[in-house]
Design an enzyme around this catalytic site. Sequence first.
Site, PDB file in Angstrom:
ATOM      1  N   CYS A   1      -0.589   4.338   2.485  1.00  0.00           N
ATOM      2  CA  CYS A   1      -0.673   4.186   3.941  1.00  0.00           C
ATOM      3  C   CYS A   1      -0.375   2.733   4.295  1.00  0.00           C
ATOM      4  O   CYS A   1       0.756   2.295   4.169  1.00  0.00           O
ATOM      5  CB  CYS A   1      -2.029   4.638   4.465  1.00  0.00           C
ATOM      6  SG  CYS A   1      -3.447   3.941   3.583  1.00  0.00           S
ATOM      7  N   SER A   2      -1.376   1.975   4.737  1.00  0.00           N
ATOM      8  CA  SER A   2      -1.126   0.569   5.078  1.00  0.00           C
ATOM      9  C   SER A   2      -2.392  -0.264   4.925  1.00  0.00           C
ATOM     10  O   SER A   2      -2.710  -1.086   5.777  1.00  0.00           O
ATOM     11  CB  SER A   2      -0.583   0.454   6.505  1.00  0.00           C
ATOM     12  OG  SER A   2      -1.491   1.033   7.433  1.00  0.00           O
ATOM     13  N   CYS A   3      -3.146  -0.033   3.844  1.00  0.00           N
ATOM     14  CA  CYS A   3      -4.358  -0.814   3.595  1.00  0.00           C
ATOM     15  C   CYS A   3      -3.984  -2.295   3.514  1.00  0.00           C
ATOM     16  O   CYS A   3      -3.028  -2.665   2.827  1.00  0.00           O
ATOM     17  CB  CYS A   3      -5.024  -0.364   2.309  1.00  0.00           C
ATOM     18  SG  CYS A   3      -5.667   1.328   2.404  1.00  0.00           S
TER      19      CYS A   3
ATOM     20  N   CYS B   1       0.882  -1.167   0.000  1.00  0.00           N
ATOM     21  CA  CYS B   1       0.000   0.000   0.000  1.00  0.00           C
ATOM     22  C   CYS B   1       0.915   1.210   0.000  1.00  0.00           C
ATOM     23  O   CYS B   1       1.572   1.499   1.000  1.00  0.00           O
ATOM     24  CB  CYS B   1      -0.906   0.009   1.234  1.00  0.00           C
ATOM     25  SG  CYS B   1      -1.962   1.484   1.293  1.00  0.00           S
TER      26      CYS B   1
END
Length: 204
Positions: free
Chosen positions: A112-114, A109
Site C-alpha cells: 500500500c503506502s506505509c 511499501c
Amino acid sequence: MPHDHSHEDPHALLPSDPALRVKALETLLTRKGLIDPAALDEIIDTYENRIGPRNGARVVARAWLDPAFRAALLEDATKVVSDLGFYGRQGEHMVAVENTETQHNIVVCTLCSCYPWPLLGIPPGWYKSDAYRARVVREPRKVLADFGVTLPSETAVRVWDSTAEVRYLVIPQRPAGTEGMDEEALMTLISRDSMIGTALASAP
C-alpha cells in the site's frame, strides 16, 4: 426512449482524476457534517508544512554530528525518535538504515503506502504509485537513475519493504565539505527523498 440512469453505479459519477475524486468526497462529507474543513486544513498544513520532512532531517543531522546518537538510532530508532517527540500514527515502529560507500538503501511499501508520517510528513504521490512499488523491487538501480541517482557499481542497493508493523528512515551519507556546519545548517541539505533513498543529501 431516453436511457434510464437510475440504476447506474453511483461511484461512476465521481471524477476519474484522483484530486477531483478527493475534492468530491471532501465536499460530500462536509455537507453531511462528518468533517470540519478547517480541522482538515489544519491537519494537512501540520504534516505538509510544519512537520514535513523537518523532523526526519533533524534526526539525520544529529546522527551525522553525534556518534553516540547515531549508534542509538541504528540500534533502536523507535525509542530515539519517540524520546524526541516524533511518534504517533504511522510512526509507531521505526528502523533506521544507513547509507555507506558499500550499501545504498531505498524504501518502498509494496502492498500500500506505509510511510513514517511523524518524521517525513505526507508521502509523495509517486511513493504510492503502482509503477514505483512494482519497479523498485525488480530494478532498483533503474528507478534510482530515473530520480537522477547513479551509484558506483560496487555499491550494493538494498530495498526495504515498509509495512504496518515497521517503517524505515534512511540516513543518507553526509556530503563532503560539511565539516563545521551545525545541526540547523545540515538540515537544509537533507531532503525527504534522501530519507526515502531516492536521492542523495545535497552538497553544501
